[in-house]
Design an enzyme around this catalytic site. Structure first.
Site, PDB file in Angstrom:
ATOM      1  N   GLU A  75       0.869  -1.184   0.000  1.00  0.00           N
ATOM      2  CA  GLU A  75       0.000   0.000   0.000  1.00  0.00           C
ATOM      3  C   GLU A  75       0.898   1.223   0.000  1.00  0.00           C
ATOM      4  O   GLU A  75       1.739   1.372   0.892  1.00  0.00           O
ATOM      5  CB  GLU A  75      -0.913   0.001   1.233  1.00  0.00           C
ATOM      6  CG  GLU A  75      -2.035  -1.013   1.175  1.00  0.00           C
ATOM      7  CD  GLU A  75      -2.923  -0.868  -0.057  1.00  0.00           C
ATOM      8  OE1 GLU A  75      -3.017   0.253  -0.598  1.00  0.00           O
ATOM      9  OE2 GLU A  75      -3.480  -1.875  -0.496  1.00  0.00           O
ATOM     10  N   CYS A 123      -1.612   8.966   3.822  1.00  0.00           N
ATOM     11  CA  CYS A 123      -1.686   8.553   2.415  1.00  0.00           C
ATOM     12  C   CYS A 123      -3.007   8.991   1.801  1.00  0.00           C
ATOM     13  O   CYS A 123      -3.101   9.208   0.601  1.00  0.00           O
ATOM     14  CB  CYS A 123      -1.538   7.050   2.307  1.00  0.00           C
ATOM     15  SG  CYS A 123      -2.752   6.155   3.276  1.00  0.00           S
TER      16      CYS A 123
HETATM   17  P1  NAD Z   1       9.006   4.845   3.331  1.00  0.00           P
HETATM   18  O1  NAD Z   1       8.678   4.173   2.049  1.00  0.00           O
HETATM   19  O2  NAD Z   1      10.200   5.714   3.367  1.00  0.00           O
HETATM   20  O3  NAD Z   1       9.241   3.732   4.458  1.00  0.00           O
HETATM   21  C1  NAD Z   1       8.247   2.762   4.761  1.00  0.00           C
HETATM   22  C2  NAD Z   1       8.944   1.556   5.369  1.00  0.00           C
HETATM   23  O4  NAD Z   1       9.711   0.893   4.376  1.00  0.00           O
HETATM   24  C3  NAD Z   1       9.945   1.911   6.479  1.00  0.00           C
HETATM   25  O5  NAD Z   1       9.863   0.914   7.472  1.00  0.00           O
HETATM   26  C4  NAD Z   1      11.269   1.882   5.766  1.00  0.00           C
HETATM   27  O6  NAD Z   1      12.367   1.676   6.621  1.00  0.00           O
HETATM   28  C5  NAD Z   1      11.054   0.716   4.807  1.00  0.00           C
HETATM   29  N1  NAD Z   1      11.882   0.726   3.609  1.00  0.00           N
HETATM   30  C6  NAD Z   1      12.333   1.795   2.924  1.00  0.00           C
HETATM   31  N2  NAD Z   1      13.016   1.380   1.813  1.00  0.00           N
HETATM   32  C7  NAD Z   1      12.957   0.020   1.801  1.00  0.00           C
HETATM   33  C8  NAD Z   1      13.472  -0.991   0.924  1.00  0.00           C
HETATM   34  N3  NAD Z   1      14.151  -0.672  -0.167  1.00  0.00           N
HETATM   35  N4  NAD Z   1      13.216  -2.279   1.233  1.00  0.00           N
HETATM   36  C9  NAD Z   1      12.490  -2.607   2.332  1.00  0.00           C
HETATM   37  N5  NAD Z   1      12.008  -1.709   3.207  1.00  0.00           N
HETATM   38  C10 NAD Z   1      12.230  -0.400   2.939  1.00  0.00           C
HETATM   39  O7  NAD Z   1       7.689   5.631   3.805  1.00  0.00           O
HETATM   40  P2  NAD Z   1       7.488   6.573   5.080  1.00  0.00           P
HETATM   41  O8  NAD Z   1       8.217   7.861   4.874  1.00  0.00           O
HETATM   42  O9  NAD Z   1       7.750   5.817   6.345  1.00  0.00           O
HETATM   43  O10 NAD Z   1       5.896   6.841   4.993  1.00  0.00           O
HETATM   44  C11 NAD Z   1       5.322   7.781   4.137  1.00  0.00           C
HETATM   45  C12 NAD Z   1       4.782   7.092   2.878  1.00  0.00           C
HETATM   46  O11 NAD Z   1       3.895   6.064   3.235  1.00  0.00           O
HETATM   47  C13 NAD Z   1       3.962   8.030   1.994  1.00  0.00           C
HETATM   48  O12 NAD Z   1       4.292   7.827   0.652  1.00  0.00           O
HETATM   49  C14 NAD Z   1       2.519   7.618   2.262  1.00  0.00           C
HETATM   50  O13 NAD Z   1       1.623   7.915   1.222  1.00  0.00           O
HETATM   51  C15 NAD Z   1       2.690   6.148   2.468  1.00  0.00           C
HETATM   52  N6  NAD Z   1       1.568   5.571   3.225  1.00  0.00           N
HETATM   53  C16 NAD Z   1       0.677   4.792   2.550  1.00  0.00           C
HETATM   54  C17 NAD Z   1      -0.430   4.246   3.217  1.00  0.00           C
HETATM   55  C18 NAD Z   1      -1.425   3.388   2.501  1.00  0.00           C
HETATM   56  O14 NAD Z   1      -2.107   2.609   3.164  1.00  0.00           O
HETATM   57  N7  NAD Z   1      -1.547   3.484   1.183  1.00  0.00           N
HETATM   58  C19 NAD Z   1      -0.591   4.501   4.601  1.00  0.00           C
HETATM   59  C20 NAD Z   1       0.342   5.301   5.244  1.00  0.00           C
HETATM   60  C21 NAD Z   1       1.426   5.819   4.551  1.00  0.00           C
END
Ligand code: NAD
Length: 454
Positions: free
Chosen positions: A227, A261
């Protein structure tokens, strides 16, 4: 040794937690412990799983005040929203504790003699990778269905929400077998190890990270859901109650500093709505309570860190330089960024096409309904859209034609019902949706059984 540290957004010299990163060895060891524990848990009767999850919900509820304060401190969530999130977290856990009693399969007419039925089985260890913005609800809305279905879970939380994740899982762990719920603090590399060592992967976060996670899980051959972001439109027709629509939209665009999000990112005024809507929005922004997240009246608190503040201010500058008008905001005091509303940017501009994850929203106008639909559906994302109208025909047309996983009519783009499927289309999501009964399907596999007379 690498470490993970989180700091309070409103007071960055307040270090909330510093812990060693799990590293590759730590993740592998956690998955092994979880795998052993799952053998016991997977064999438990439904009633035993329900009782343990209900007890876990009681423990989370008992720690309500502590958890609320922690979310305010660690991720700067305004206290009224933090309270709602903790209460929802408990409700989600209670809901899934009861889902164990749902049918786990179906009996079918056999083609010959005997018995033909399906039965859902747990997959094993679920690897969960989560963002910081819903530090309790998102880890829990993944963990609860996974556990209810008989799996173990290993969570890799966002570094910015490490303390929230560790405390939540400590509370959950109490009534569950040792090792069944594990947290591996860390960064992207820990997430990557989790993706290739578990039996099912659930990710929430940015499109950039989610795409990598989904590709890796597919290569490993495990079920995956991701997501990701959204660039969510709110369309306002001239027949709508414009003041009410403006108040909804401003809350959805800037509540929790737009760090959801499902936040509204683009406001599309249709025809004669455009001009009065602009005025109503500016008034609603003016009245939006911004400031200390510990104040129950605050709706828009700080952004998560200095980097996020820099991105917001840079986006406002970029909008100005590209011929747009900054109608509101564009300034910051520490990490408190005044809600930014930008008009006059071309539809093809990068800021009009990509998620800016913070208190940044665009105001656009469309000559008529078909143009508004085309504008709303343009771009790579498809998470949620909102439409404000009192005309039932228009409302039903939007419901049919908008290309998003969720459509809200006369309701803010934010806010999700946990007992229904949640997910987007296009770049916003990959794989099956989360939440509701859909989640129980995701964390299980179906076995088809044929029994014939011996
Ligand atoms: P992010 O993508 O930077 O990190 C999310 C998670 O992924 C963290 O735990 C991070 O350490 C991990 N991660 C990062 N790169 C990775 C990789 N290459 N492999 C594996 N894990 C990895 O996001 P964020 O800054 O924590 O959150 C904000 C984002 O989340 C926004 O884009 C927002 O829209 C999205 N979001 C989506 C939903 C939804 O349900 N659609 C809900 C909440 C937030």
């Amino acid at each position: 040794m690498r470490s993970v540290q989180s700091r309070s957004p409103q007071q960055p010299d307040d270090v909330v937690v510093t812990v060693p990163a799990a590293g590759m060895g730590g993740v592998v060891a956690a998955v092994e412990r979880a795998r052993l524990a799952q053998r016991e848990w997977g064999g438990c009767r439904a009633g035993e799983r329900a009782a343990a999850l209900t007890e876990a919900a009681g423990r989370v509820h008992a720690a309500r005040d502590e958890l609320i304060a922690l979310a305010v401190r660690e991720v700067g969530k305004p206290i009224t929203e933090a309270t709602a999130e903790v209460d929802r977290t408990v409700a989600i856990l209670r809901y899934y504790a009861q889902q164990v009693f749902d049918p786990a399969g179906a009996v079918h007419e056999p083609t010959g003699t005997g018995l033909l039925y399906t039965r859902r089985r747990p997959l094993g260890v679920a690897g969960l990778i989560t963002p910081w913005n819903f530090p309790f609800a998102i880890p829990l809305w993944k963990a609860a269905p996974a556990l209810a279905a008989g799996n173990a879970v290993v969570l890799k939380p966002a570094p910015q929400a490490t303390a929230c994740a560790m405390r939540l899982f400590e509370l959950l762990a109490g009534p569950l077998p040792d090792g069944l719920v594990e947290v591996v603090p860390g960064h992207a590399s820990e997430g990557q190890v989790l993706t290739s060592t578990t039996d099912v992967v659930s990710f929430t976060g940015s499109v950039q990270a989610g795409t990598v996670v989904a590709a890796r899980a597919v290569t490993t051959g495990v079920p995956v859901q991701a997501e990701m972001g959204g660039h969510n439109p709110a369309i306002v027709l001239p027949d709508a109650d414009l003041d009410r629509a403006a108040r909804h939209i401003v809350a959805a665009a800037y509540g929790y500093a737009g760090q959801k999000c499902t936040a509204t990112r683009r406001i599309i005024g249709v025809g004669a709505a455009s001009e009065p809507l602009r005025e109503a929005l500016l008034m609603a922004i003016d009245e939006l309570p911004c400031g200390d997240p510990g104040d129950p009246k605050t709706m828009c608190g700080p952004v998560i860190d200095d980097a996020a503040r820099g991105r917001m201010l840079a986006a406002a500058r970029e909008a100005r330089q590209s011929g747009g008008t900054v109608l509101a905001g564009g300034t910051a005091s520490d990490n408190l960024v005044a809600p930014i509303l930008v008009g006059g940017l071309s539809e093809g501009h990068a800021l009009a096409r990509h998620e800016t994850f913070g208190p940044f929203c665009l105001l656009q106008s469309a000559a008529d309904v078909p143009t508004a639909v085309a504008m709303a559906n343009s771009g790579a994302y498809g998470l949620v859209s909102a439409v404000y109208t009192t005309d039932l025909g228009h409302a039903l047309r939007f419901v049919e034609e908008l290309g998003t996983g969720l459509v809200k009519v006369n309701a803010p783009s934010t806010g999700v019902d946990f007992h229904l499927p949640f997910g987007g289309v296009k770049a916003s999501s990959y794989g099956p949706p989360e939440q509701g009964k859909a989640a129980m399907d995701f964390y299980t596999t179906v076995r088809t059984v044929t029994v014939q007379p011996g």
